[in-house]
Design an enzyme around this catalytic site. Structure first.
Site, PDB file in Angstrom:
ATOM      1  N   LYS A 203     -38.384  79.238  12.684  1.00  0.00           N
ATOM      2  CA  LYS A 203     -39.024  79.355  14.231  1.00  0.00           C
ATOM      3  C   LYS A 203     -40.322  80.124  13.927  1.00  0.00           C
ATOM      4  O   LYS A 203     -39.851  81.289  13.959  1.00  0.00           O
ATOM      5  CB  LYS A 203     -37.909  80.142  14.872  1.00  0.00           C
ATOM      6  CG  LYS A 203     -37.059  78.537  15.429  1.00  0.00           C
ATOM      7  CD  LYS A 203     -35.801  78.539  15.996  1.00  0.00           C
ATOM      8  CE  LYS A 203     -34.355  78.046  15.590  1.00  0.00           C
ATOM      9  NZ  LYS A 203     -34.084  79.335  15.175  1.00  0.00           N
ATOM     10  N   GLY A 361     -28.419  82.337  10.494  1.00  0.00           N
ATOM     11  CA  GLY A 361     -27.403  81.114   9.762  1.00  0.00           C
ATOM     12  C   GLY A 361     -27.749  81.120   8.290  1.00  0.00           C
ATOM     13  O   GLY A 361     -26.794  80.521   7.522  1.00  0.00           O
ATOM     14  N   GLY A 384     -30.593  86.242  15.576  1.00  0.00           N
ATOM     15  CA  GLY A 384     -31.714  86.112  16.625  1.00  0.00           C
ATOM     16  C   GLY A 384     -31.541  88.365  16.720  1.00  0.00           C
ATOM     17  O   GLY A 384     -32.082  88.645  17.256  1.00  0.00           O
TER      18      GLY A 384
HETATM   19  P1  AMP Z   1     -35.167  79.223  11.466  1.00  0.00           P
HETATM   20  O1  AMP Z   1     -33.990  78.493  12.304  1.00  0.00           O
HETATM   21  O2  AMP Z   1     -36.856  79.528  11.769  1.00  0.00           O
HETATM   22  O3  AMP Z   1     -35.055  79.876  10.202  1.00  0.00           O
HETATM   23  O4  AMP Z   1     -35.385  77.626  10.374  1.00  0.00           O
HETATM   24  C1  AMP Z   1     -34.605  77.008   9.230  1.00  0.00           C
HETATM   25  C2  AMP Z   1     -34.892  75.447   9.404  1.00  0.00           C
HETATM   26  O5  AMP Z   1     -36.189  76.137   8.614  1.00  0.00           O
HETATM   27  C3  AMP Z   1     -33.894  75.072   7.965  1.00  0.00           C
HETATM   28  O6  AMP Z   1     -32.979  74.306   9.075  1.00  0.00           O
HETATM   29  C4  AMP Z   1     -34.795  74.258   7.569  1.00  0.00           C
HETATM   30  O7  AMP Z   1     -34.525  73.035   6.923  1.00  0.00           O
HETATM   31  C5  AMP Z   1     -36.250  75.026   7.875  1.00  0.00           C
HETATM   32  N1  AMP Z   1     -37.061  74.639   6.543  1.00  0.00           N
HETATM   33  C6  AMP Z   1     -37.641  75.556   5.986  1.00  0.00           C
HETATM   34  N2  AMP Z   1     -38.577  75.006   5.294  1.00  0.00           N
HETATM   35  C7  AMP Z   1     -39.052  73.890   6.512  1.00  0.00           C
HETATM   36  C8  AMP Z   1     -40.243  72.604   5.605  1.00  0.00           C
HETATM   37  N3  AMP Z   1     -41.150  73.241   5.372  1.00  0.00           N
HETATM   38  N4  AMP Z   1     -40.411  72.168   6.615  1.00  0.00           N
HETATM   39  C9  AMP Z   1     -39.826  71.653   7.665  1.00  0.00           C
HETATM   40  N5  AMP Z   1     -38.274  72.647   8.070  1.00  0.00           N
HETATM   41  C10 AMP Z   1     -38.232  73.627   6.583  1.00  0.00           C
END
Ligand code: AMP
Length: 403
Positions: A203, A361, A384
Site C-alpha cells: 500500500k 500486521g 495504521g
Molecule cells: P502492506 O499492507 O502495504 O504492508 O502490504 C502487505 C502485502 O504486500 C503483503 O501481503 C505482501 O504479500 C505484499 N507484497 C510485498 N511485496 C510485494 C511485491 N513485490 N509484489 C506484490 N505484493 C507484495
C-alpha cells in the site's frame, strides 16, 4: 506530549474507569473464536490491573471487526469474557448494551475491583460517525476516561475523540498507549543514530507522506517489496508486471528524494536485484534480475541476495530501527527469504543493543512465523495508527486527551 496524563496520575479507589481498549484481535475464521494473536489484550492488561489494584471499577469499551453499525453474532465480544477472566483471574461481567438504563444499572451494581465488558461498540453506527450525543451517553458510564486503544486512535470515532470531551481533567492514557508513544518518539528524531526506517508492503499511497516526513529525521530509508517498483519506474527503470500503484504521486516524491540526495543527508536505498516470477503464485517460474530491467511478462516478488546483504549491513550498523511492511510476497514460501532475512537481521541488531520497533500486521505475522516476536524491542499494536504517527501528526485520540 511530555505532560500527557497516564493511569499512574490517578487513584481509582471508589471510581469507575471507562477504559477504551482495542480488543480487535485476529481470530480463526471457523467461528470457534480462537484468538490467534493476543498481543493487544496482553498489552492492555497492566492498565486494567492498575485500576483493579487501586480498588476501582473497570468498564471496558472495545470494537471488534467491522459490523457496520448493527448487531451481528459473529462480531460479538462475548468470546473475550472467558479469555479476560483467565488472564485477570476474576469473573468478568458483560453488558449487551453500551448505552442506556440497562448498562447504567449494571455499573451502579459494580463493586470495587470488578470488571464489566461492554458489547462491541461498533454495533452502534454512531460510534464510527463520531456522534456527540452517543458520546455523551457513554460518558455517563464512568468517572475517569482512559484511552488504551492505540490501534484505533487515528480514527475520529465517538469513543476515541468525543467521549473524552466530557471528562475535562479526568482523562488519561493507559500503559499500552504510553509504550507506543515512547517507542515512536525514539524513532522520530530522539533515537540513537544511525536511525533506519525500512518500508515494504504493497500500500504505497499510505506510506508516501511518511517518507516525506521521515527523510528529515532519520539516517537511512530502505524501501523494498511492492513499494519499490513505482520509484524504479519513476527513475526510468523497466519493472515489467510488478506492482505499481499511485505512479503520479511518486513523481513529486522523486523530486524530494533527489533534493535530499544532493544535500547528502538521509540516504535512500532501493533493492538492487530481485527475484522475478512469470505469474503471481508460489509455483511460478522464477529467475534473478536487476530491479531496473525486469522483462515484460515478469514481476518482482522478492528482493535478491545482493539487496538482502546491502539492507542487512545497514541494519547491522543501526542503533534505532523501524520496520513496516514485508520485502516480498512472504506468504509464498518461495518469495519469503527477503522478509525473513531482514527480520533476522533486526533481531540480531536488537540483541546487539539497537532499539527496534515493528508495526503492521504482515511484518508482525512474519516475525511470528519465525518466533522472533519476543526478540524485538517493541511490537506496535496499530499498523495504521503507527503510520499516521510517522507522518508527524498527533493522533486524534491523543489530542483528545491533551486538550
Ligand atoms: P502492506 O499492507 O502495504 O504492508 O502490504 C502487505 C502485502 O504486500 C503483503 O501481503 C505482501 O504479500 C505484499 N507484497 C510485498 N511485496 C510485494 C511485491 N513485490 N509484489 C506484490 N505484493 C507484495
Amino acid at each position: 506530549m511530555e505532560n500527557i496524563k497516564t493511569v499512574n496520575d490517578f487513584n481509582f479507589k471508589n471510581k469507575t474507569a471507562l477504559v477504551r481498549v482495542d480488543f480487535n484481535v485476529p481470530v480463526n475464521n471457523n467461528q470457534s473464536f480462537q484468538i490467534l494473536d493476543d498481543t493487544r489484550i496482553m498489552y492492555s492488561l497492566p492498565t486494567i490491573q492498575k485500576i483493579i489494584s487501586d480498588f476501582g471499577k473497570v468498564v471496558i469499551i472495545s470494537h471488534f471487526g467491522r459490523p457496520k453499525g448493527k448487531y451481528s453474532k459473529i462480531y460479538s465480544l462475548r468470546f473475550i469474557i472467558s479469555y479476560l477472566s483467565d488472564k485477570l483471574k476474576i469473573p468478568i461481567k458483560f453488558s449487551e448494551s453500551c448505552i442506556g438504563q440497562s448498562v447504567e444499572k449494571k455499573i451502579s451494581e459494580l463493586k470495587n475491583g470488578e470488571v464489566l465488558l461492554l458489547e462491541n461498540i461498533r454495533f452502534y453506527k454512531e460510534e464510527e460517525n463520531g456522534n456527540e450525543n452517543f458520546a455523551f451517553q457513554l460518558s455517563k458510564l464512568g468517572d475517569i476516561y482512559v484511552n488504551d486503544a492505540f490501534g484505533v486512535s487515528h480514527r475520529s470515532h465517538a469513543s476515541i475523540t468525543m467521549v473524552p470531551k466530557f471528562f475535562v481533567e479526568k482523562k488519561c492514557i493507559g500503559f499500552l498507549m504510553k509504550k507506543e508513544i515512547q517507542s515512536l518518539k525514539k524513532v522520530l528524531g530522539k533515537g540513537k543514530n544511525p536511525i533506519t526506517i525500512l518500508l515494504g508492503g504493497a500500500k504505497i499511497s499510505s506510506k508516501i507522506a511518511i517518507i516525506e516526513n521521515l527523510i528529515k529525521l532519520v539516517d537511512y530509508v530502505l524501501i523494498g517489496g511492492g513499494m519499490s517498483y513505482p520509484f524504479i519506474k519513476a527513475q526510468g527503470g523497466k519493472v515489467g508486471e510488478s506492482l505499481v500503484d499511485e505512479y503520479k504521486d511518486l513523481k513529486m516524491l522523486q523530486k524530494i528524494i533527489e533534493q535530499y540526495k544532493k544535500q547528502n543527508k538521509t540516504k535512500i536505498f532501493f533493492p538492487k536485484d530481485v527475484i522475478i516470477a512469470d505469474s503471481f503464485k508460489d509455483s511460478a517460474k522464477t529467475k534473478m534480475a536487476s530491479i531496473h530491467s525486469i522483462p515484460n511478462g515478469w514481476m518482482g516478488l522478492d528482493i535478491g541476495p545482493k539487496s538482502i546483504n546491502h539492507f542487512c549491513e545497514i541494519i547491522n550498523s543501526s542503533r534505532t530501527i523501524l520496520w513496516n511492511g514485508p520485502l516480498g510476497v512472504f506468504e509464498f514460501p518461495n518469495f519469503s527469504s527477503g522478509t525473513f532475512s531482514i527480520a533476522k537481521a533486526i533481531v540480531k541488531a536488537t540483541q546487539n543493543g539497537a532499539f527496534s520497533l515493528v508495526g503492521g500486521g504482515d511484518s508482525i505475522a512474519a516475525l511470528k512465523m519465525r518466533k522472533y516476536e519476543t526478540k524485538i524491542s517493541c511490537l506496535s499494536t496499530g499498523g495504521g495508527a503507527m503510520l499516521e504517527s510517522l507522518k508527524n501528526k498527533i493522533l486524534p485520540g491523543i489530542k483528545a486527551i491533551i486538550s
